[in-house]
Each structure stands twice: as structure tokens, then as C-alpha cells.
Design a protein around this motif. Structure first.
Motif, PDB file in Angstrom:
ATOM      1  N   GLU A 104       0.865  -1.176   0.000  1.00  8.88           N
ATOM      2  CA  GLU A 104       0.000   0.000   0.000  1.00  8.88           C
ATOM      3  C   GLU A 104       0.902   1.227   0.000  1.00  8.88           C
ATOM      4  OE1 GLU A 104      -3.797   1.792   2.450  1.00  8.88           O
ATOM      5  OE2 GLU A 104      -2.412   0.478   3.523  1.00  8.88           O
ATOM      6  N   SER A 105       0.593   2.183  -0.865  1.00 10.76           N
ATOM      7  CA  SER A 105       1.382   3.406  -0.930  1.00 10.76           C
ATOM      8  C   SER A 105       0.456   4.606  -1.032  1.00 10.76           C
ATOM      9  CB  SER A 105       2.347   3.372  -2.116  1.00 10.76           C
ATOM     10  OG  SER A 105       1.639   3.267  -3.334  1.00 10.76           O
ATOM     11  N   TYR A 106       0.955   5.740  -0.552  1.00  9.32           N
ATOM     12  CA  TYR A 106       0.190   6.979  -0.534  1.00  9.32           C
ATOM     13  C   TYR A 106       0.811   7.987  -1.494  1.00  9.32           C
ATOM     14  CZ  TYR A 106      -2.155   5.448   3.752  1.00  9.32           C
ATOM     15  OH  TYR A 106      -2.902   4.765   4.666  1.00  9.32           O
ATOM     16  N   THR A 107      -0.052   8.770  -2.139  1.00  7.65           N
ATOM     17  CA  THR A 107       0.397   9.798  -3.070  1.00  7.65           C
ATOM     18  C   THR A 107      -0.506  11.017  -2.936  1.00  7.65           C
ATOM     19  OG1 THR A 107       1.211   8.155  -4.664  1.00  7.65           O
ATOM     20  CG2 THR A 107       0.736  10.354  -5.526  1.00  7.65           C
ATOM     21  N   ILE A 108       0.088  12.196  -2.968  1.00  2.00           N
ATOM     22  CA  ILE A 108      -0.661  13.438  -3.130  1.00  2.00           C
ATOM     23  C   ILE A 108      -0.375  13.901  -4.557  1.00  2.00           C
ATOM     24  CG2 ILE A 108      -0.940  15.851  -2.436  1.00  2.00           C
ATOM     25  CD1 ILE A 108      -1.981  13.973  -0.328  1.00  2.00           C
ATOM     26  N   ALA A 109      -1.426  14.085  -5.337  1.00  7.05           N
ATOM     27  CA  ALA A 109      -1.273  14.432  -6.749  1.00  7.05           C
ATOM     28  C   ALA A 109      -1.871  15.803  -7.035  1.00  7.05           C
ATOM     29  CB  ALA A 109      -1.938  13.371  -7.619  1.00  7.05           C
ATOM     30  N   TYR A 110      -1.094  16.635  -7.710  1.00  3.10           N
ATOM     31  CA  TYR A 110      -1.532  17.965  -8.123  1.00  3.10           C
ATOM     32  C   TYR A 110      -1.746  17.937  -9.630  1.00  3.10           C
ATOM     33  CZ  TYR A 110       0.041  19.603  -3.560  1.00  3.10           C
ATOM     34  OH  TYR A 110       0.204  19.794  -2.214  1.00  3.10           O
ATOM     35  N   HIS A 111      -2.915  18.399 -10.070  1.00  2.00           N
ATOM     36  CA  HIS A 111      -3.265  18.425 -11.488  1.00  2.00           C
ATOM     37  C   HIS A 111      -3.663  19.859 -11.846  1.00  2.00           C
ATOM     38  CE1 HIS A 111      -4.084  14.363 -10.008  1.00  2.00           C
ATOM     39  NE2 HIS A 111      -3.862  13.928 -11.235  1.00  2.00           N
ATOM     40  N   PHE A 112      -2.865  20.537 -12.671  1.00  2.00           N
ATOM     41  CA  PHE A 112      -3.146  21.921 -13.063  1.00  2.00           C
ATOM     42  C   PHE A 112      -3.737  21.960 -14.464  1.00  2.00           C
ATOM     43  CE2 PHE A 112       0.037  22.332  -9.770  1.00  2.00           C
ATOM     44  CZ  PHE A 112      -0.394  23.444  -9.053  1.00  2.00           C
ATOM     45  N   TYR A 113      -4.730  22.841 -14.639  1.00  2.00           N
ATOM     46  CA  TYR A 113      -5.372  22.997 -15.940  1.00  2.00           C
ATOM     47  C   TYR A 113      -6.057  24.360 -15.994  1.00  2.00           C
ATOM     48  CZ  TYR A 113      -9.621  21.712 -13.375  1.00  2.00           C
ATOM     49  OH  TYR A 113     -10.658  21.658 -12.472  1.00  2.00           O
ATOM     50  N   ASN A 114      -6.488  24.741 -17.188  1.00  2.00           N
ATOM     51  CA  ASN A 114      -7.221  25.993 -17.388  1.00  2.00           C
ATOM     52  C   ASN A 114      -8.660  25.665 -17.731  1.00  2.00           C
ATOM     53  OD1 ASN A 114      -5.319  28.344 -17.193  1.00  2.00           O
ATOM     54  ND2 ASN A 114      -4.177  27.012 -18.592  1.00  2.00           N
ATOM     55  N   GLU A 115      -9.563  26.434 -17.137  1.00  2.18           N
ATOM     56  CA  GLU A 115     -10.992  26.253 -17.409  1.00  2.18           C
ATOM     57  C   GLU A 115     -11.631  27.634 -17.500  1.00  2.18           C
ATOM     58  OE1 GLU A 115     -13.679  23.061 -15.549  1.00  2.18           O
ATOM     59  OE2 GLU A 115     -14.028  24.873 -14.331  1.00  2.18           O
ATOM     60  N   GLY A 116     -12.145  27.959 -18.670  1.00  5.77           N
ATOM     61  CA  GLY A 116     -12.792  29.254 -18.863  1.00  5.77           C
ATOM     62  C   GLY A 116     -11.874  30.422 -18.577  1.00  5.77           C
ATOM     63  N   GLY A 117     -10.585  30.277 -18.887  1.00  5.85           N
ATOM     64  CA  GLY A 117      -9.632  31.347 -18.661  1.00  5.85           C
ATOM     65  C   GLY A 117      -9.105  31.435 -17.239  1.00  5.85           C
ATOM     66  N   THR A 118      -9.509  30.504 -16.392  1.00  2.00           N
ATOM     67  CA  THR A 118      -9.056  30.493 -15.001  1.00  2.00           C
ATOM     68  C   THR A 118      -8.148  29.291 -14.769  1.00  2.00           C
ATOM     69  OG1 THR A 118     -11.109  31.532 -14.269  1.00  2.00           O
ATOM     70  CG2 THR A 118      -9.793  30.426 -12.587  1.00  2.00           C
ATOM     71  N   ARG A 119      -7.018  29.555 -14.144  1.00  2.00           N
ATOM     72  CA  ARG A 119      -6.090  28.471 -13.782  1.00  2.00           C
ATOM     73  C   ARG A 119      -6.670  27.721 -12.586  1.00  2.00           C
ATOM     74  NH1 ARG A 119      -1.682  25.745 -15.897  1.00  2.00           N
ATOM     75  NH2 ARG A 119      -0.047  25.494 -14.371  1.00  2.00           N
ATOM     76  N   LYS A 120      -6.744  26.397 -12.675  1.00  2.00           N
ATOM     77  CA  LYS A 120      -7.312  25.548 -11.622  1.00  2.00           C
ATOM     78  C   LYS A 120      -6.280  24.513 -11.188  1.00  2.00           C
ATOM     79  CE  LYS A 120     -11.809  26.717 -12.016  1.00  2.00           C
ATOM     80  NZ  LYS A 120     -12.657  27.112 -10.911  1.00  2.00           N
ATOM     81  N   VAL A 121      -6.452  24.018  -9.963  1.00  2.29           N
ATOM     82  CA  VAL A 121      -5.672  22.887  -9.479  1.00  2.29           C
ATOM     83  C   VAL A 121      -6.626  21.907  -8.810  1.00  2.29           C
ATOM     84  CG1 VAL A 121      -5.063  24.022  -7.280  1.00  2.29           C
ATOM     85  CG2 VAL A 121      -3.673  22.106  -8.138  1.00  2.29           C
ATOM     86  N   MET A 122      -6.486  20.668  -9.181  1.00  2.00           N
ATOM     87  CA  MET A 122      -7.199  19.587  -8.516  1.00  2.00           C
ATOM     88  C   MET A 122      -6.144  18.813  -7.740  1.00  2.00           C
ATOM     89  SD  MET A 122      -7.995  16.111  -8.353  1.00  2.00           S
ATOM     90  CE  MET A 122      -7.744  15.334  -9.928  1.00  2.00           C
ATOM     91  N   ILE A 123      -6.337  18.729  -6.428  1.00  4.56           N
ATOM     92  CA  ILE A 123      -5.407  18.011  -5.557  1.00  4.56           C
ATOM     93  C   ILE A 123      -6.134  16.765  -5.078  1.00  4.56           C
ATOM     94  CG2 ILE A 123      -3.972  18.123  -3.486  1.00  4.56           C
ATOM     95  CD1 ILE A 123      -4.316  21.252  -3.749  1.00  4.56           C
ATOM     96  N   ALA A 124      -5.462  15.629  -5.151  1.00  7.25           N
ATOM     97  CA  ALA A 124      -6.087  14.374  -4.739  1.00  7.25           C
ATOM     98  C   ALA A 124      -5.156  13.598  -3.810  1.00  7.25           C
ATOM     99  CB  ALA A 124      -6.418  13.519  -5.956  1.00  7.25           C
ATOM    100  N   SER A 125      -5.756  13.033  -2.775  1.00 10.54           N
ATOM    101  CA  SER A 125      -5.047  12.113  -1.895  1.00 10.54           C
ATOM    102  C   SER A 125      -5.372  10.705  -2.381  1.00 10.54           C
ATOM    103  CB  SER A 125      -5.517  12.293  -0.449  1.00 10.54           C
ATOM    104  OG  SER A 125      -4.922  11.311   0.375  1.00 10.54           O
TER     105      SER A 125
END
Length: 159
Positions: A104-125
Motif C-alpha cells: 500500500e502506498s500513498y500519493t498526493i497528486a496535483y493536477h493543473f489545468y485551465n478552465e474558462g480562462g481560469t487556472r485551476k488545481v485539482m489536488i487528490a489524496s
């Protein structure tokens, strides 16, 4: 109560090498994902690998289950919808059993993208529940279950 400092912690050099190789497998998976190395990421799996994703957390029904290395192509290619990702691998546990292991391993993942001209980040555990096999002295993922423990999406100022 047992004093954990007095437990037998003897391990062979082969077990140490196996543990290091499995940790490198975890890390290679994250590296390939962040570099969009689709073929490299797939090569970490056995030909008959099983990959399941539980987007709704532990105990939920799988969001999907894929069978076979080639079936992984669309999942790994889906990362291309993000401008950049960064996966930080944390703690892991491994139980060796000859040429098989579980972990079993743990990861924190950051996903950056643009949506409607706004920079977004989705962070997942993320937690990965794995079955590994050693073939010709190389460790592979035979089964990988990805569990999303939580995620958050927000605006980001990161460039």
C-alpha cells in the motif's frame, strides 16, 4: 506489552534489494505519469495486469476495472488533459512473499489545468493497493487498485 526495539528485524540482502526495487517501481509510475511517458508507464505492468479505480473512496464499487497492459492506454493518456501534474509519493508498506508481494502506498497528486480562462488545481489524496510479481529479476505491478481518499479543486495562482 512487547518492546518493539527487541523484535527480530533480520532481513536478507535479497529482501532489501526487493524492497528498493518495489519502491523504485512506485516512483517510476509517478515519474512516467508526470512526464507523460505512456509507454514507460505501461511497461511497469505485467501483460495480464488488472487496474481498478475507486473514485468514491475505500469500500466503494470500482469506477472502472481494466484488464491487460494495453487496456491502460486511455487511462494514462487521459493525463494529457492537464497542463502539468506532480505526484508526491509518501509512505508505503510492502509484504514480501518470494516472487510475489503486496503493498500500500500513498500519493498526493496535483493536477493543473485551465478552465474558462481560469487556472485551476485539482489536488487528490490517493492510495494504491498493489500486488507485485517478480519476473526475470524485475518487479512489476500485477494488480493496482487506485483509491481516491479525497480531492479538492480550486483556483490557482501557480504558473
Amino acid at each position: 506489552m512487547t518492546d518493539s526495539r527487541n523484535l527480530d528485524r533480520t532481513v536478507s540482502l535479497e529482501q532489501v534489494a526487493d524492497r528498493i526495487a518495489i519502491r523504485e517501481l512506485f516512483d517510476a509510475y509517478a515519474h512516467c505519469a508526470d512526464r507523460r511517458d505512456l509507454e514507460g508507464q505501461k511497461a511497469l505492468f505485467t501483460e495480464d495486469a488488472r487496474f481498478s479505480v475507486h473514485m468514491d473512496g475505500a469500500g466503494s464499487e470500482p469506477s472502472y476495472v481494466l484488464e491487460g497492459r494495453e487496456a491502460l492506454t486511455p487511462v494514462f493518456a487521459d493525463l494529457n488533459r492537464y497542463d502539468v501534474t506532480t505526484h508526491f509519493n509518501g509512505q508505503s508498506t510492502v509484504q514480501l512473499d518470494g516472487d510475489r508481494a503486496t503493498g500500500e502506498s500513498y500519493t498526493i497528486a496535483y493536477h493543473f489545468y485551465n478552465e474558462g480562462g481560469t487556472r485551476k488545481v485539482m489536488i487528490a489524496s490517493l492510495r494504491y493497493l498493489d500486488v507485485f510479481v517478480k519476473r526475470d529479476d524485475v518487479w512489476y505491478f500485477a494488480e493496482r487498485t487506485l483509491v481516491v481518499d479525497w480531492s479538492e479543486t480550486r483556483d490557482s495562482d501557480a504558473q
